[in-house]
Design a protein around this motif. Structure first.
Motif, PDB file in Angstrom:
ATOM      1  N   ASP A 174      94.703  71.007  49.811  1.00 51.08           N
ATOM      2  CA  ASP A 174      94.529  72.082  48.833  1.00 51.08           C
ATOM      3  C   ASP A 174      93.097  72.591  48.880  1.00 51.08           C
ATOM      4  O   ASP A 174      92.155  71.826  49.077  1.00 51.08           O
ATOM      5  N   ARG A 175      92.946  73.900  48.704  1.00 47.40           N
ATOM      6  CA  ARG A 175      91.607  74.498  48.648  1.00 47.40           C
ATOM      7  C   ARG A 175      91.262  74.753  47.190  1.00 47.40           C
ATOM      8  O   ARG A 175      92.104  75.189  46.413  1.00 47.40           O
ATOM      9  N   VAL A 176      90.005  74.495  46.840  1.00 49.76           N
ATOM     10  CA  VAL A 176      89.559  74.634  45.455  1.00 49.76           C
ATOM     11  C   VAL A 176      88.298  75.490  45.432  1.00 49.76           C
ATOM     12  O   VAL A 176      87.325  75.189  46.123  1.00 49.76           O
ATOM     13  N   LEU A 177      88.337  76.558  44.629  1.00 53.70           N
ATOM     14  CA  LEU A 177      87.168  77.396  44.429  1.00 53.70           C
ATOM     15  C   LEU A 177      86.580  77.029  43.082  1.00 53.70           C
ATOM     16  O   LEU A 177      87.244  77.127  42.045  1.00 53.70           O
ATOM     17  N   GLY A 178      85.334  76.551  43.100  1.00 54.61           N
ATOM     18  CA  GLY A 178      84.697  76.133  41.862  1.00 54.61           C
ATOM     19  C   GLY A 178      83.191  76.121  42.008  1.00 54.61           C
ATOM     20  O   GLY A 178      82.642  76.472  43.057  1.00 54.61           O
ATOM     21  N   ALA A 179      82.530  75.714  40.941  1.00 52.76           N
ATOM     22  CA  ALA A 179      81.073  75.660  40.926  1.00 52.76           C
ATOM     23  C   ALA A 179      80.595  74.373  41.590  1.00 52.76           C
ATOM     24  O   ALA A 179      80.953  73.280  41.154  1.00 52.76           O
ATOM     25  N   ALA A 180      79.800  74.508  42.639  1.00 52.93           N
ATOM     26  CA  ALA A 180      79.258  73.330  43.323  1.00 52.93           C
ATOM     27  C   ALA A 180      78.314  72.573  42.407  1.00 52.93           C
ATOM     28  O   ALA A 180      78.173  71.363  42.515  1.00 52.93           O
ATOM     29  N   ASN A 181      77.678  73.277  41.490  1.00 54.44           N
ATOM     30  CA  ASN A 181      76.720  72.668  40.563  1.00 54.44           C
ATOM     31  C   ASN A 181      77.286  72.636  39.138  1.00 54.44           C
ATOM     32  O   ASN A 181      76.585  72.919  38.181  1.00 54.44           O
ATOM     33  N   ILE A 182      78.523  72.260  39.024  1.00 55.31           N
ATOM     34  CA  ILE A 182      79.223  72.287  37.737  1.00 55.31           C
ATOM     35  C   ILE A 182      78.575  71.382  36.687  1.00 55.31           C
ATOM     36  O   ILE A 182      78.654  71.647  35.500  1.00 55.31           O
ATOM     37  N   THR A 183      77.907  70.326  37.113  1.00 53.67           N
ATOM     38  CA  THR A 183      77.284  69.409  36.155  1.00 53.67           C
ATOM     39  C   THR A 183      75.831  69.777  35.843  1.00 53.67           C
ATOM     40  O   THR A 183      75.120  69.002  35.223  1.00 53.67           O
ATOM     41  N   SER A 184      75.398  70.962  36.260  1.00 55.93           N
ATOM     42  CA  SER A 184      74.038  71.444  35.969  1.00 55.93           C
ATOM     43  C   SER A 184      74.142  72.708  35.126  1.00 55.93           C
ATOM     44  O   SER A 184      74.116  73.823  35.654  1.00 55.93           O
ATOM     45  N   PRO A 185      74.268  72.558  33.806  1.00 56.67           N
ATOM     46  CA  PRO A 185      74.552  73.719  32.951  1.00 56.67           C
ATOM     47  C   PRO A 185      73.442  74.768  32.914  1.00 56.67           C
ATOM     48  O   PRO A 185      73.714  75.939  32.703  1.00 56.67           O
ATOM     49  N   GLY A 186      72.197  74.417  33.162  1.00 63.34           N
ATOM     50  CA  GLY A 186      71.109  75.377  33.061  1.00 63.34           C
ATOM     51  C   GLY A 186      70.879  76.204  34.315  1.00 63.34           C
ATOM     52  O   GLY A 186      70.164  77.192  34.293  1.00 63.34           O
ATOM     53  N   GLU A 187      71.481  75.835  35.416  1.00 61.44           N
ATOM     54  CA  GLU A 187      71.258  76.520  36.691  1.00 61.44           C
ATOM     55  C   GLU A 187      72.244  77.664  36.886  1.00 61.44           C
ATOM     56  O   GLU A 187      73.343  77.641  36.328  1.00 61.44           O
TER      57      GLU A 187
END
Length: 178
Positions: A119-132
């Motif tokens: 499966d391919r997933v499009l998401g935020a690579a820096n999901i755990t960095s809320p300020g960036e």
């Protein structure tokens, strides 16, 4: 719990006996069986709530993110909601819909049973960095490593080594008896 025995003039040998070696084999098998993911593959709102509370507490920051999942089988896409829970002093984790917390998006992708290999997933690579600023990236879930196969092979090697040691001990003991 190792006892040292002196048997008819042979050197002292550490002997566990059959029960001891069986205990070692069972502990190794249990440890190997415990390897892998905590993901159950089913959504659980109660588990998500508990995990978020365990991570962020009452004064942490919590926000939601959605990722787009494209099924490898049929090419259809679906949205998956994730929760990101952050401690007040810093440090965030991704919480999957099944309630399992992951240190980052890659760990979620590798370990979850909610997404199938390929499966391919499009998401935020820096999901755990809320300020960036958001860094969108497409990930492909890799096929699961045959961990059980490797672990089973390692256990087999361990048991064969133990068997050989016991055979050598028995040969020495019978050689001393003669």
């Amino acid at each position: 719990m190792v006892t040292v025995l002196r048997h008819r003039g042979t050197n002292p040998v550490a002997v566990w006996g059959r029960k001891g070696w069986m205990f070692v084999a069972v502990v190794c098998a249990a440890a190997i069986g415990g390897c892998g993911t905590a993901s159950i593959g089913q959504t659980s709102p109660d588990a998500v709530t508990k995990t978020v509370y365990d991570i962020a507490g009452l004064d942490g920051k919590v926000y939601g993110r959605r990722v787009l999942v494209e099924n490898a089988d049929d090419g259809k896409s679906r949205w998956m909601s994730l929760v990101v829970a952050c401690k007040r002093e810093g440090g965030c984790q991704v919480v999957a819909p099944d309630g399992v917390g992951y240190p980052n998006f890659q760990a979620f992708l590798n370990d979850t049973k909610l997404i199938k290999p390929g499966d391919r997933v499009l998401g935020a690579a820096n999901i755990t960095s809320p300020g960036e600023p958001l860094q969108a990236k497409t990930f492909t879930k890799r096929a699961d490593e045959p961990l059980a196969l490797y672990a089973g092979f390692a256990l087999l090697v361990l048991l064969v080594a133990v068997w050989l040691i016991l055979q050598d001990f028995r040969r020495r003991r019978t050689g001393a008896d003669e």
